[in-house]
Design a protein around this motif. Structure first.
Motif, mmCIF file in Angstrom:
data_model
loop_
_atom_site.group_PDB
_atom_site.id
_atom_site.type_symbol
_atom_site.label_atom_id
_atom_site.label_comp_id
_atom_site.label_asym_id
_atom_site.label_seq_id
_atom_site.Cartn_x
_atom_site.Cartn_y
_atom_site.Cartn_z
ATOM 1 N N UNK A 174 0.822 -1.210 0.000
ATOM 2 C CA UNK A 174 0.000 0.000 0.000
ATOM 3 C C UNK A 174 0.852 1.255 0.000
ATOM 4 N N UNK A 175 0.464 2.224 -0.789
ATOM 5 C CA UNK A 175 1.155 3.511 -0.838
ATOM 6 C C UNK A 175 0.493 4.454 0.159
ATOM 7 N N UNK A 176 1.313 4.982 1.090
ATOM 8 C CA UNK A 176 0.799 5.822 2.155
ATOM 9 C C UNK A 176 1.131 7.283 1.875
ATOM 10 N N UNK A 177 0.204 8.201 2.164
ATOM 11 C CA UNK A 177 0.485 9.628 1.952
ATOM 12 C C UNK A 177 1.525 10.134 2.956
ATOM 13 N N UNK A 178 2.408 11.034 2.497
ATOM 14 C CA UNK A 178 3.485 11.538 3.350
ATOM 15 C C UNK A 178 3.765 12.995 3.025
ATOM 16 N N UNK A 179 4.418 13.670 3.994
ATOM 17 C CA UNK A 179 4.828 15.060 3.804
ATOM 18 C C UNK A 179 6.354 15.133 3.927
ATOM 19 N N UNK A 180 6.979 15.828 2.975
ATOM 20 C CA UNK A 180 8.433 15.965 2.979
ATOM 21 C C UNK A 180 8.854 16.981 4.033
ATOM 22 N N UNK A 181 9.745 16.581 4.934
ATOM 23 C CA UNK A 181 10.195 17.443 6.009
ATOM 24 C C UNK A 181 11.604 18.011 5.773
ATOM 25 N N UNK A 182 12.471 17.197 5.154
ATOM 26 C CA UNK A 182 13.847 17.657 4.983
ATOM 27 C C UNK A 182 14.522 16.847 3.887
#
Length: 345
Positions: A285-293
């Motif tokens: 499964x592909x999970x949503x993510x936010x780029x932090x660094x």
């Protein structure tokens, strides 16, 4: 020579430095004791060398108990981090010092010193004092001195830690090549995981006076037996799971991970997707993510991401030339391929 360490325990006051250590080292093996500061690796090396006494247990060489044998009679070569060369002696005299102490004939000492200097590629520096040599050259002289007496076991106590990175990388290969050519049983202490992975036939990972795991570099990296080993050998994303789900989202875990409560995924195994089209029922499964660094180090880039509902950030590794596609995406998806997931105790 087979070296057998059986149930060795050592205390310093109330501190247990070594707790029931047992290990067998075969003839010609290159073994690394690897672990953080204070884990007991140097204490174990010093007990093998005869510089410390174990309170319990034995150290045997080819079945002969060394417990009552003084260090000077064990015929072990030792190379220390600090080189310990005599500043008023030439390189050749430093190399031959152990033979001088054994009162060998001068002709034999000179011939053996010349041979060892040739082996470590320092024949042209025989008449130089240590102060006239670089750090790498001094360490090679210390290595030649340790080998000059034909020791049964070679002990290396963090021999490369005082050197700069380029010299260290070069000497790793030189020492490993020399050890293979001579076929000498070698034990090295290090806290540098790359050093251990590069040089050792087997690595003994130590933690708080115990052996956490013993194995080849591949075994330790691909099949860590615990969270400690997984995080100490390389980098590892450690994630809590429940019922095969991460923060309530299905992961598509392999059968071996069903029922696991803690899994690990190496950064290079994390797959990132730019503007993914998420579909249900996928094996991974592909999970949503936010780029932090983004940590750019030239050939590689480490991308640090946050997943909804997951306390710890996830690090993904990708080629340095490819990260911009992900960095510029409006949406990022994180995938943990089932075949790369490791169950952690």
């Amino acid at each position: 020579m087979t070296l057998a360490i059986s149930h060795v325990t050592k205390r310093f006051g109330e501190t247990v430095a070594l707790n029931d250590i047992s290990l067998t080292i075969e003839r010609g093996e290159f073994i690394c004791f690897l672990g953080p500061s204070g884990c007991g690796k140097t204490t174990l090396l010093r007990i093998i060398a005869g510089l410390e006494l174990a309170e319990e247990g034995t150290v045997k060489l080819e079945g002969n108990d060394l417990s009552q044998v003084p260090a000077r009679h064990r015929n072990f070569g030792v190379v220390f981090q600090s080189y310990s060369l005599f500043p008023n002696m030439t390189a050749a005299r430093n190399v031959g010092y152990g033979l001088e102490c054994r009162r060998r004939p001068r002709q034999e000492i000179e011939a053996r010193s010349a041979e060892m200097l040739r082996i470590v590629a320092l024949s042209d520096h025989a008449h130089k004092l240590p102060s006239q040599l670089s750090g790498g050259q001094q360490q090679r002289i210390a290595l030649a001195r340790a080998l000059a007496t034909n020791p049964e076991v070679l002990l290396l106590d963090e021999p490369l830690s005082a050197l700069d990175a380029k010299v260290r990388d070069s000497l790793r290969l030189e020492i490993r090549d020399l050890q293979r050519r001579l076929g000498i049983t070698t034990i090295m202490v290090t806290h540098d995981q790359e050093e251990a992975l590069t040089m050792a036939d087997r690595i003994v990972v130590m933690d708080t006076g115990r052996i956490a795991q013993v194995g080849t570099a591949h075994e330790l990296y691909e099949q860590p037996s615990s969270r400690f080993v997984a995080e100490f050998i390389g980098r590892m994303n450690v994630l809590p799971v429940e019922g095969g789900k991460l923060a309530g989202l299905p992961l598509g875990l392999p059968d071996s991970a069903q029922g696991a409560t803690l899994i690990g995924v190496r950064p290079e195994d994390v797959r990132l997707h730019a503007n993914p089209v998420v579909t249900d029922g996928a094996a991974c499964t592909i999970l949503p993510a936010q780029l932090r660094n983004i940590i750019y180090i030239g050939n590689l880039a480490h991308l640090v991401l946050a997943l909804d509902g997951v306390e710890h950030e996830v690090t993904a590794e990708m080629p340095g030339h490819a990260y911009k596609t992900i960095a510029e995406a409006a949406h990022i998806g994180v995938e943990f391929p089932a075949s790369t997931v490791k169950v952690l105790a």
